[in-house]
Design an enzyme around this catalytic site. Sequence first.
Site, PDB file in Angstrom:
ATOM      1  N   THR A  85       0.659  -1.084  -0.027  1.00 43.96           N
ATOM      2  CA  THR A  85      -0.076  -0.308  -0.044  1.00 43.96           C
ATOM      3  C   THR A  85       0.781   1.266  -0.110  1.00 43.96           C
ATOM      4  OG1 THR A  85      -1.773  -1.166   1.006  1.00 43.96           O
ATOM      5  CG2 THR A  85      -1.442   1.286   1.557  1.00 43.96           C
ATOM      6  N   SER A 100       1.575  -7.622  -0.563  1.00 43.18           N
ATOM      7  CA  SER A 100       2.538  -8.556   0.182  1.00 43.18           C
ATOM      8  C   SER A 100       1.933 -10.174   0.411  1.00 43.18           C
ATOM      9  CB  SER A 100       2.495  -7.952   1.470  1.00 43.18           C
ATOM     10  OG  SER A 100       1.558  -8.008   2.335  1.00 43.18           O
ATOM     11  N   THR A 154       1.438  -4.473   4.335  1.00 41.22           N
ATOM     12  CA  THR A 154       1.377  -4.618   5.698  1.00 41.22           C
ATOM     13  C   THR A 154       0.695  -6.094   6.072  1.00 41.22           C
ATOM     14  OG1 THR A 154      -0.906  -3.702   5.796  1.00 41.22           O
ATOM     15  CG2 THR A 154       0.981  -2.289   6.343  1.00 41.22           C
ATOM     16  N   ASP A 155       0.215  -6.754   5.069  1.00 38.44           N
ATOM     17  CA  ASP A 155      -0.560  -7.953   5.185  1.00 38.44           C
ATOM     18  C   ASP A 155       0.317  -9.054   5.867  1.00 38.44           C
ATOM     19  OD1 ASP A 155      -2.807  -6.710   4.221  1.00 38.44           O
ATOM     20  OD2 ASP A 155      -3.051  -7.853   2.367  1.00 38.44           O
TER      21      ASP A 155
HETATM   22  N1  ASP Z   1      -2.791  -5.347   0.776  1.00 33.54           N
HETATM   23  C1  ASP Z   1      -1.770  -4.609   1.136  1.00 33.54           C
HETATM   24  C2  ASP Z   1      -0.405  -5.524   1.309  1.00 33.54           C
HETATM   25  O1  ASP Z   1      -0.072  -6.117   2.043  1.00 33.54           O
HETATM   26  C3  ASP Z   1      -2.068  -4.028   2.384  1.00 33.54           C
HETATM   27  C4  ASP Z   1      -0.999  -2.980   2.845  1.00 33.54           C
HETATM   28  O2  ASP Z   1       0.152  -2.830   2.169  1.00 33.54           O
HETATM   29  O3  ASP Z   1      -1.161  -2.016   3.853  1.00 33.54           O
HETATM   30  O4  ASP Z   1       0.340  -5.633   0.160  1.00 33.54           O
END
Ligand code: ASP
Length: 322
Positions: free
Chosen positions: A14, A58, A90-91
Amino acid sequence: MSLPRLHLLSLGGTIASTDVGSSPGVGPKLGAAELVAAAPGLETVAQISTEQLAQVGSSSLTPDLAVSVARAARAAIDDGAQGIIVTQGTDTLEETAYLLSLLGDARAPIAVTGAMRNPTLPGADGPANLLAAAQVAASDQLRDTRAVVVFNDEIHDPQWVRKGHTTSTAAFTSGPHAGPIGWVHEGAVALHGRPVTPPQVDLPSGEIPPVALVAAGLGEDLRVVEALADLGYAGAVIDGVGGGHVHADAVPRLERLAAQMPVVLASRTGSGLMLRSTYGYPGSEIDLMGRGLRNAGPLSGRKARLLLGVLLANGAADEWPY
Ligand code: ASP
């Protein structure tokens, strides 16, 4: 005075996401240098070199990619970097950070960060998280630490941290029993605790073999584990209920599985240490460990899975530390 040298390794997520154009939604597009350019104040903290190792959400990262990150971090440190920043989605951030805490190099800290609000949204948190990560990576206070997670101005131990909310900018927590080990406060690092020293694991030279993560639950007899060996899994982690328990009907299956491959017993509760010596009924922790399952100790099932994977890659599964 010259500024410290940091190296940024960017993997997408993200923090790097904007409109994809051809379809609805956002996706990772911004490169590492663009992330640096978009974070006001970074130029006063460090000189930052950049490297793009992936550009994905991710959920598509892999343990092998995390090994490449650890290798690139070592090369940058050999080249004079005093700290490393990793930006990613973040995932799975808690998992990459945990692998880096196993495989990292104590000469310079790796600060792993990302964002919950993408750069097209009001209040995008990527630039602030990147600035805080740089302040942590440049800090002498974390010089002997292999990796930390920096998010929302909090500093977390990779062993405990997890993403605990789908959208909040305060999504990362080491709770309920641990909490952050410090904060970035007025631009400085304020530590009130030290991260646990995780096992040091050699960088695998080959691929990390697949390790299954299988959840127990009410009435779940775990028949699925009978398929694991044929599917090519080299190890398994069972996310048990409570302190590490499964339905009694699953017991013979897990015993057979443990004769085929290393099997680690973890807890789905999300907090506390695994039991070892409390319950003696069929499917209890004493019963299962007596049938060859190993104990995840303080690790969540998902982190135990990563540790078992890198140990298997090194031919060192017998060195399971818990
Ligand atoms: N879906 C995203 C990821 O993990 C979420 C994020 O980056 O916050 O790539």
